[in-house]
Structure formats: C-alpha cells, structure tokens
Motif scaffolding. Structure first.
Motif, PDB file in Angstrom:
ATOM      1  N   ALA A   1       0.835  -1.206   0.000  1.00  0.00           N
ATOM      2  CA  ALA A   1       0.000   0.000   0.000  1.00  0.00           C
ATOM      3  C   ALA A   1       0.865   1.250   0.000  1.00  0.00           C
ATOM      4  CB  ALA A   1      -0.924  -0.008   1.212  1.00  0.00           C
ATOM      5  N   VAL A   2       1.912   1.245   0.811  1.00  0.00           N
ATOM      6  CA  VAL A   2       2.818   2.400   0.866  1.00  0.00           C
ATOM      7  C   VAL A   2       3.540   2.561  -0.465  1.00  0.00           C
ATOM      8  CG1 VAL A   2       4.934   3.277   1.920  1.00  0.00           C
ATOM      9  CG2 VAL A   2       3.103   2.380   3.356  1.00  0.00           C
ATOM     10  N   SER A   3       3.996   1.474  -1.041  1.00  0.00           N
ATOM     11  CA  SER A   3       4.689   1.550  -2.335  1.00  0.00           C
ATOM     12  C   SER A   3       3.805   2.156  -3.405  1.00  0.00           C
ATOM     13  CB  SER A   3       5.157   0.166  -2.775  1.00  0.00           C
ATOM     14  OG  SER A   3       6.104  -0.345  -1.868  1.00  0.00           O
ATOM     15  N   ALA A   4       2.529   1.761  -3.433  1.00  0.00           N
ATOM     16  CA  ALA A   4       1.607   2.282  -4.441  1.00  0.00           C
ATOM     17  C   ALA A   4       1.371   3.781  -4.258  1.00  0.00           C
ATOM     18  CB  ALA A   4       0.278   1.523  -4.369  1.00  0.00           C
ATOM     19  N   VAL A   5       1.150   4.210  -3.019  1.00  0.00           N
ATOM     20  CA  VAL A   5       0.909   5.636  -2.768  1.00  0.00           C
ATOM     21  C   VAL A   5       2.182   6.438  -3.040  1.00  0.00           C
ATOM     22  CG1 VAL A   5       0.324   7.348  -1.005  1.00  0.00           C
ATOM     23  CG2 VAL A   5      -0.954   5.210  -1.136  1.00  0.00           C
ATOM     24  N   ALA A   6       3.329   5.924  -2.609  1.00  0.00           N
ATOM     25  CA  ALA A   6       4.595   6.623  -2.841  1.00  0.00           C
ATOM     26  C   ALA A   6       4.847   6.805  -4.336  1.00  0.00           C
ATOM     27  CB  ALA A   6       5.750   5.858  -2.197  1.00  0.00           C
ATOM     28  N   ALA A   7       4.589   5.774  -5.120  1.00  0.00           N
ATOM     29  CA  ALA A   7       4.765   5.878  -6.572  1.00  0.00           C
ATOM     30  C   ALA A   7       3.801   6.908  -7.157  1.00  0.00           C
ATOM     31  CB  ALA A   7       4.557   4.518  -7.232  1.00  0.00           C
ATOM     32  N   ALA A   8       2.590   6.962  -6.624  1.00  0.00           N
ATOM     33  CA  ALA A   8       1.589   7.902  -7.141  1.00  0.00           C
ATOM     34  C   ALA A   8       1.991   9.355  -6.912  1.00  0.00           C
ATOM     35  CB  ALA A   8       0.228   7.624  -6.510  1.00  0.00           C
ATOM     36  N   VAL A   9       2.719   9.632  -5.823  1.00  0.00           N
ATOM     37  CA  VAL A   9       3.148  11.005  -5.557  1.00  0.00           C
ATOM     38  C   VAL A   9       4.606  11.237  -5.957  1.00  0.00           C
ATOM     39  CG1 VAL A   9       1.449  11.394  -3.734  1.00  0.00           C
ATOM     40  CG2 VAL A   9       3.714  10.552  -3.134  1.00  0.00           C
ATOM     41  N   GLY A  10       5.231  10.239  -6.580  1.00  0.00           N
ATOM     42  CA  GLY A  10       6.587  10.398  -7.095  1.00  0.00           C
ATOM     43  C   GLY A  10       7.686  10.249  -6.061  1.00  0.00           C
ATOM     44  N   LEU A  11       7.426   9.507  -4.990  1.00  0.00           N
ATOM     45  CA  LEU A  11       8.436   9.284  -3.956  1.00  0.00           C
ATOM     46  C   LEU A  11       9.152   7.968  -4.169  1.00  0.00           C
ATOM     47  CD1 LEU A  11       6.699  10.265  -0.607  1.00  0.00           C
ATOM     48  CD2 LEU A  11       8.633  11.386  -1.670  1.00  0.00           C
ATOM     49  N   ASP A  12      10.448   7.967  -3.957  1.00  0.00           N
ATOM     50  CA  ASP A  12      11.231   6.740  -3.965  1.00  0.00           C
ATOM     51  C   ASP A  12      11.595   6.443  -2.520  1.00  0.00           C
ATOM     52  OD1 ASP A  12      12.955   4.647  -4.262  1.00  0.00           O
ATOM     53  OD2 ASP A  12      14.456   5.761  -5.402  1.00  0.00           O
ATOM     54  N   LEU A  13      10.996   5.425  -1.934  1.00  0.00           N
ATOM     55  CA  LEU A  13      11.257   5.078  -0.541  1.00  0.00           C
ATOM     56  C   LEU A  13      12.277   3.962  -0.396  1.00  0.00           C
ATOM     57  CD1 LEU A  13       7.630   5.280   0.911  1.00  0.00           C
ATOM     58  CD2 LEU A  13       9.431   7.013   0.948  1.00  0.00           C
ATOM     59  N   THR A  14      13.029   3.673  -1.451  1.00  0.00           N
ATOM     60  CA  THR A  14      14.049   2.639  -1.410  1.00  0.00           C
ATOM     61  C   THR A  14      15.060   2.958  -0.316  1.00  0.00           C
ATOM     62  OG1 THR A  14      13.817   2.332  -3.785  1.00  0.00           O
ATOM     63  CG2 THR A  14      15.800   1.433  -2.771  1.00  0.00           C
ATOM     64  N   GLY A  15      15.303   2.000   0.551  1.00  0.00           N
ATOM     65  CA  GLY A  15      16.292   2.165   1.601  1.00  0.00           C
ATOM     66  C   GLY A  15      15.762   2.820   2.858  1.00  0.00           C
ATOM     67  N   ILE A  16      14.502   3.213   2.866  1.00  0.00           N
ATOM     68  CA  ILE A  16      13.912   3.818   4.064  1.00  0.00           C
ATOM     69  C   ILE A  16      13.123   2.752   4.803  1.00  0.00           C
ATOM     70  CG2 ILE A  16      12.208   5.470   4.888  1.00  0.00           C
ATOM     71  CD1 ILE A  16      12.981   7.331   2.710  1.00  0.00           C
ATOM     72  N   SER A  17      13.381   2.628   6.088  1.00  0.00           N
ATOM     73  CA  SER A  17      12.665   1.644   6.894  1.00  0.00           C
ATOM     74  C   SER A  17      12.088   2.343   8.120  1.00  0.00           C
ATOM     75  CB  SER A  17      13.604   0.518   7.305  1.00  0.00           C
ATOM     76  OG  SER A  17      12.886  -0.443   8.049  1.00  0.00           O
ATOM     77  N   VAL A  18      10.992   3.075   7.891  1.00  0.00           N
ATOM     78  CA  VAL A  18      10.313   3.799   8.967  1.00  0.00           C
ATOM     79  C   VAL A  18       8.811   3.647   8.787  1.00  0.00           C
ATOM     80  CG1 VAL A  18      12.148   5.505   9.301  1.00  0.00           C
ATOM     81  CG2 VAL A  18      10.327   5.964   7.668  1.00  0.00           C
ATOM     82  N   PRO A  19       8.044   3.889   9.831  1.00  0.00           N
ATOM     83  CA  PRO A  19       6.584   3.842   9.686  1.00  0.00           C
ATOM     84  C   PRO A  19       6.097   4.990   8.801  1.00  0.00           C
ATOM     85  CG  PRO A  19       7.240   3.798  12.011  1.00  0.00           C
ATOM     86  CD  PRO A  19       8.453   4.109  11.213  1.00  0.00           C
ATOM     87  N   ILE A  20       5.175   4.671   7.902  1.00  0.00           N
ATOM     88  CA  ILE A  20       4.628   5.645   6.961  1.00  0.00           C
ATOM     89  C   ILE A  20       3.136   5.801   7.232  1.00  0.00           C
ATOM     90  CG2 ILE A  20       4.234   6.153   4.522  1.00  0.00           C
ATOM     91  CD1 ILE A  20       7.198   6.125   5.216  1.00  0.00           C
ATOM     92  N   GLY A  21       2.686   7.042   7.361  1.00  0.00           N
ATOM     93  CA  GLY A  21       1.273   7.324   7.552  1.00  0.00           C
ATOM     94  C   GLY A  21       0.586   7.521   6.216  1.00  0.00           C
ATOM     95  N   LEU A  22      -0.594   6.943   6.061  1.00  0.00           N
ATOM     96  CA  LEU A  22      -1.368   7.084   4.826  1.00  0.00           C
ATOM     97  C   LEU A  22      -2.642   7.883   5.098  1.00  0.00           C
ATOM     98  CD1 LEU A  22      -0.988   3.466   3.414  1.00  0.00           C
ATOM     99  CD2 LEU A  22       0.319   5.506   2.797  1.00  0.00           C
ATOM    100  N   SER A  23      -3.000   8.742   4.164  1.00  0.00           N
ATOM    101  CA  SER A  23      -4.181   9.608   4.264  1.00  0.00           C
ATOM    102  C   SER A  23      -4.150  10.387   5.569  1.00  0.00           C
ATOM    103  CB  SER A  23      -5.468   8.802   4.145  1.00  0.00           C
ATOM    104  OG  SER A  23      -5.554   8.196   2.891  1.00  0.00           O
ATOM    105  N   CYS A  24      -3.200  11.292   5.670  1.00  0.00           N
ATOM    106  CA  CYS A  24      -2.964  12.041   6.902  1.00  0.00           C
ATOM    107  C   CYS A  24      -3.415  13.492   6.788  1.00  0.00           C
ATOM    108  CB  CYS A  24      -1.476  12.030   7.241  1.00  0.00           C
ATOM    109  SG  CYS A  24      -0.791  10.375   7.479  1.00  0.00           S
ATOM    110  N   SER A  25      -3.828  14.030   7.921  1.00  0.00           N
ATOM    111  CA  SER A  25      -4.125  15.454   8.007  1.00  0.00           C
ATOM    112  C   SER A  25      -3.591  15.952   9.347  1.00  0.00           C
ATOM    113  CB  SER A  25      -5.630  15.704   7.893  1.00  0.00           C
ATOM    114  OG  SER A  25      -6.316  15.035   8.925  1.00  0.00           O
ATOM    115  N   PRO A  26      -3.189  17.229   9.389  1.00  0.00           N
ATOM    116  CA  PRO A  26      -2.634  17.749  10.642  1.00  0.00           C
ATOM    117  C   PRO A  26      -3.685  17.811  11.748  1.00  0.00           C
ATOM    118  CG  PRO A  26      -2.323  19.296   8.812  1.00  0.00           C
ATOM    119  CD  PRO A  26      -3.172  18.185   8.317  1.00  0.00           C
ATOM    120  N   ILE A  27      -3.240  17.577  12.952  1.00  0.00           N
ATOM    121  CA  ILE A  27      -4.093  17.777  14.125  1.00  0.00           C
ATOM    122  C   ILE A  27      -3.802  19.204  14.581  1.00  0.00           C
ATOM    123  CG2 ILE A  27      -4.568  17.104  16.504  1.00  0.00           C
ATOM    124  CD1 ILE A  27      -3.682  14.263  15.759  1.00  0.00           C
TER     125      ILE A  27
END
Length: 107
Positions: free
Chosen positions: A47-73
């Motif tokens: 799921a993260v790979s698909a969203v990252a590709a859609a916004v043009g992000l390369d997350l290769t080599g990153i191993s951290v938690p990723i939030g999906l569909s986020c808005s500021p509190i």
C-alpha cells in the motif's frame, strides 16, 4: 477490445510517469508534526509503495513507519478517530496522502 487496450495503455503510461526517476529518497528527520492518519504501515508494504509511486516518492532504503491519508491535528484534544501520530513535516505536493516517520502519540 480496442477500449480495453486503450485503458491498459493509459494506466501503464500513468504508472510510468509516477515512477521514481532516480531521485534520492526524502530525508528522514525526527517527527515534529501531530497528524491524524487513516493507517500507519511499514515503508516496504504494498500500500505504501503504491501511494509513494503515485506522488513520485522513492522510498528505497527507508525503513520507517509511513502514515497514509494524513491530516494535521490542529486543536488540542482533537478526536482523530484514526491513528494519532507525530510525523516528519509532510511536503505539500504529497497532498496529505503520505507522511514519513510516523510514531504514535502517547499522552
């Protein structure tokens, strides 16, 4: 038959345009922004790979938690209703679809 071929070609062209172009992954900094995310996934999940590709992000080599569909509190005591996390400040061009290095908010 032709319309199916046109749809498949259109999807492939869109995906090719969204694929990372060799740019380095975004820097991972300490999380500072309280966010409300629909989910938090590992950076290697499909799921993260698909969203990252859609916004043009390369997350290769990153191993951290990723939030999906986020808005500021923005309000203290805001009832998130999903997952309250603190993330790196997301880039505006990501459109709230993804946030990097999201850690749970503990009170």
């Amino acid at each position: 038959m032709f319309s199916k071929l046109a749809v498949v070609a259109s999807v492939l062209i869109t995906l090719a345009a969204a694929m990372p172009n060799g740019t380095p992954p975004p820097p991972v900094t300490p999380p500072t922004v309280p966010m409300c995310c629909k989910s938090v996934e590992d950076s290697t999940s499909g799921a993260v790979s698909a969203v990252a590709a859609a916004v043009g992000l390369d997350l290769t080599g990153i191993s951290v938690p990723i939030g999906l569909s986020c808005s500021p509190i923005t309000v203290i005591g805001d009832n998130c209703g999903s997952t309250s996390v603190t993330c790196d400040a997301p880039e505006a061009e990501w459109g709230g679809l993804i946030a990097i290095n999201c850690l749970p908010i503990t009170l």
